[in-house]
Design an enzyme around this catalytic site. Structure first.
Site, PDB file in Angstrom:
ATOM      1  CE1 TYR A  97      11.441 -19.465 -14.365  1.00 55.26           C
ATOM      2  CE2 TYR A  97       9.600 -18.552 -15.587  1.00 55.26           C
ATOM      3  CZ  TYR A  97      10.844 -18.411 -15.002  1.00 55.26           C
ATOM      4  OH  TYR A  97      11.491 -17.191 -15.059  1.00 55.26           O
ATOM      5  CG  ASP A 157       1.868 -20.314 -12.715  1.00 56.63           C
ATOM      6  OD1 ASP A 157       1.291 -19.679 -13.615  1.00 56.63           O
ATOM      7  OD2 ASP A 157       3.102 -20.260 -12.519  1.00 56.63           O
ATOM      8  CE  LYS A 188       3.913 -15.102 -20.578  1.00 54.75           C
ATOM      9  NZ  LYS A 188       5.152 -15.422 -19.933  1.00 54.75           N
TER      10      LYS A 188
HETATM   11  N1  HOZ Z   1       8.193 -18.040 -19.025  1.00 46.62           N
HETATM   12  C1  HOZ Z   1       8.141 -18.151 -20.453  1.00 46.62           C
HETATM   13  C2  HOZ Z   1       7.712 -19.483 -20.863  1.00 46.62           C
HETATM   14  N2  HOZ Z   1       8.407 -20.498 -20.228  1.00 46.62           N
HETATM   15  C3  HOZ Z   1       9.420 -17.879 -21.087  1.00 46.62           C
HETATM   16  C4  HOZ Z   1       9.594 -16.480 -21.235  1.00 46.62           C
HETATM   17  C5  HOZ Z   1      10.940 -16.115 -20.826  1.00 46.62           C
HETATM   18  O1  HOZ Z   1      11.393 -16.615 -19.789  1.00 46.62           O
HETATM   19  O2  HOZ Z   1      11.491 -15.314 -21.546  1.00 46.62           O
END
Ligand code: HOZ
Length: 428
Positions: free
Chosen positions: A143, A238, A266
């Protein structure tokens, strides 16, 4: 036990789609009502009903030193009196860029953006701009945020919700996204052979964290590096999850493999909304205004995010022992979890590297999205709720990684292991 959360969720659903501002929070795959949080401190979160949890998501990574880490909170408070946004440059942006360039291998320049999504989107745009090619390869179950081009065979919430094709993503966009199974080098070789001189980039989570935690098998990342070198393709790591978490220099340092571009999320803002893309000068100077690859944002390099991030990263930079401590805590927890699962006679796999881990209930190794999907995710659902009832907050999906923070004490870890033992006895 959760009546205030239930009530707030009903109110939220009236004004926020699905009642949440990011789908993973909705508990859709594990069922039940999302827990509304009131505050957090160190390794604990406290919900609106007065329940206390040991936290294993840590805002999906950035709270590596625990919640409300005092120096970060104080830095934010102090800076906020000067302004919360200028829309003009500050010295702070240069100082944090220097700090990061000193920590992360193979980068000379960094551009701050507002999220991991933006960072990955920008990295692909740079790769296309630099190579003059359009397609890129990503891996099933990885992702890279929710930009259109990444929502093909994506992990995290897309996998959790079982969305095969995302409405609104046009085929003209998605046809340039090629996918291969994680850890499958021959599949990547085949894609490159089938699309000669058309692939601008390979983007990969060097340690996958959005389909559970999945480690690269020996030779996989090295093979990607070689394929990129041979075919004028940029390799993008990433590191939204792994950056500054697995080592000061992230997965590049830990695994000793060079990426052409690296994206961060973050943690760079100490939990404030930040992302970044970084790389060598020759590549990064293609970004506007130095070059023509356009990217912009009023809140990019926001001073509150920058001071929070600078304070957190500086602490990590000056105290590398933190990574050793996190490793020791992770090993302790994993040993305890194995005991809990094994003691209950439950077949399981635990993937762990540094302070990232995940548990899957299956006898087969979890090496890609197919193996993660084939595990007993119904048992994970029960385990999640049994742990929640026992005061342990795990990611609400088997397709997510657990994140540990260094505020975790031995008592917290023992409580987690005890909870896992009792949970397993209750649900197996
Ligand atoms: N991308 C974050 C971890 N897979 C999840 C945060 C979210 O989509 O709220």
């Amino acid at each position: 036990m959760y009546s205030k959360s239930e009530n707030l969720f009903e109110q939220a659903k009236r004004v926020i789609p699905g009642g949440v501002n990011s789908p993973v929070r909705a508990f859709k795959s594990v069922g039940g009502t999302p827990i509304f949080m009131e505050r957090a401190q160190g390794s604990y979160m406290y919900d609106v009903d007065g329940n206390k949890y040991v936290d294993y998501i840590n805002s999906w990574g950035p709270m590596i030193l625990g919640h409300a880490y005092e120096p970060v909170v104080k830095a934010i408070q102090d800076y906020a009196t000067r302004s919360t946004s200028f829309g003009a440059p500050t010295e702070l942006e240069t100082r944090i860029a220097e700090l990061i360039i000193g920590m992360v291998p193979n980068i000379d320049m960094i551009r701050m953006v507002n999220s991991g999504t933006e960072a990955c989107m920008t990295a692909i745009r740079i790769a296309r701009g630099v190579t003059g090619k359009n397609k890129f390869i990503k891996f099933e179950g990885c992702y890279h945020g929710h930009a259109d081009a990444f929502l093909v065979s994506a992990g995290s919430g897309v996998a959790t919700l079982g969305i095969q094709a995302v409405p609104g993503v046009t085929t003209s966009v998605s046809q340039d996204t090629l996918t291969a199974p994680y850890n499958n080098l021959p599949a990547v070789q085949q894609l490159i052979a089938e699309n000669p001189d058309q692939i601008a980039a390979i983007i990969v989570e060097p340690i996958a964290g959005n389909m559970g935690c999945i480690l690269p098998q020996p030779g996989f990342l090295e093979g990607l590096r070689q394929l990129c070198d041979e075919n004028n393709i940029l390799l993008i790591f990433d590191e939204v999850m792994t950056g500054f978490r697995l080592a000061r220099g992230g997965a590049q340092e830990l695994l000793g493999i060079r990426a052409d571009l690296v994206t961060f999320g973050k943690i760079i803002g100490g939990g404030m909304p930040v992302g970044a893309v970084a790389g060598p000068r020759a590549i990064m100077e293609n970004l506007a205004p130095a070059g023509k690859v356009y990217q912009a944002g009023t809140l990019s390099g926001n001073p509150i995010a920058m001071i929070a991030g600078y304070t957190l990263l500086n602490t990590l930079n000056e105290n590398p022992v933190i990574y050793q401590q996190l490793q020791e805590k992770a090993t302790y927890l994993v040993n305890g979890l194995r005991e809990a699962f094994g003691g209950a006679g439950v077949v399981h796999q635990i993937n762990q590297i540094g302070s990232m881990l995940s548990a899957h209930f299956t006898e087969y190794p979890i090496i890609d999205f197919a193996s993660a999907s084939a595990a007993n995710n119904e048992l994970f659902r029960k385990f999640f709720h049994a742990m929640l009832e026992r005061g342990i907050y795990l990611p609400p999906s088997a397709f997510e990684s657990w994140f540990m923070c260094n505020a975790l004490t031995t008592e917290d870890l023992d409580a987690t292991i005890q909870a896992a033992k009792s949970a397993m006895q209750a649900i197996k």
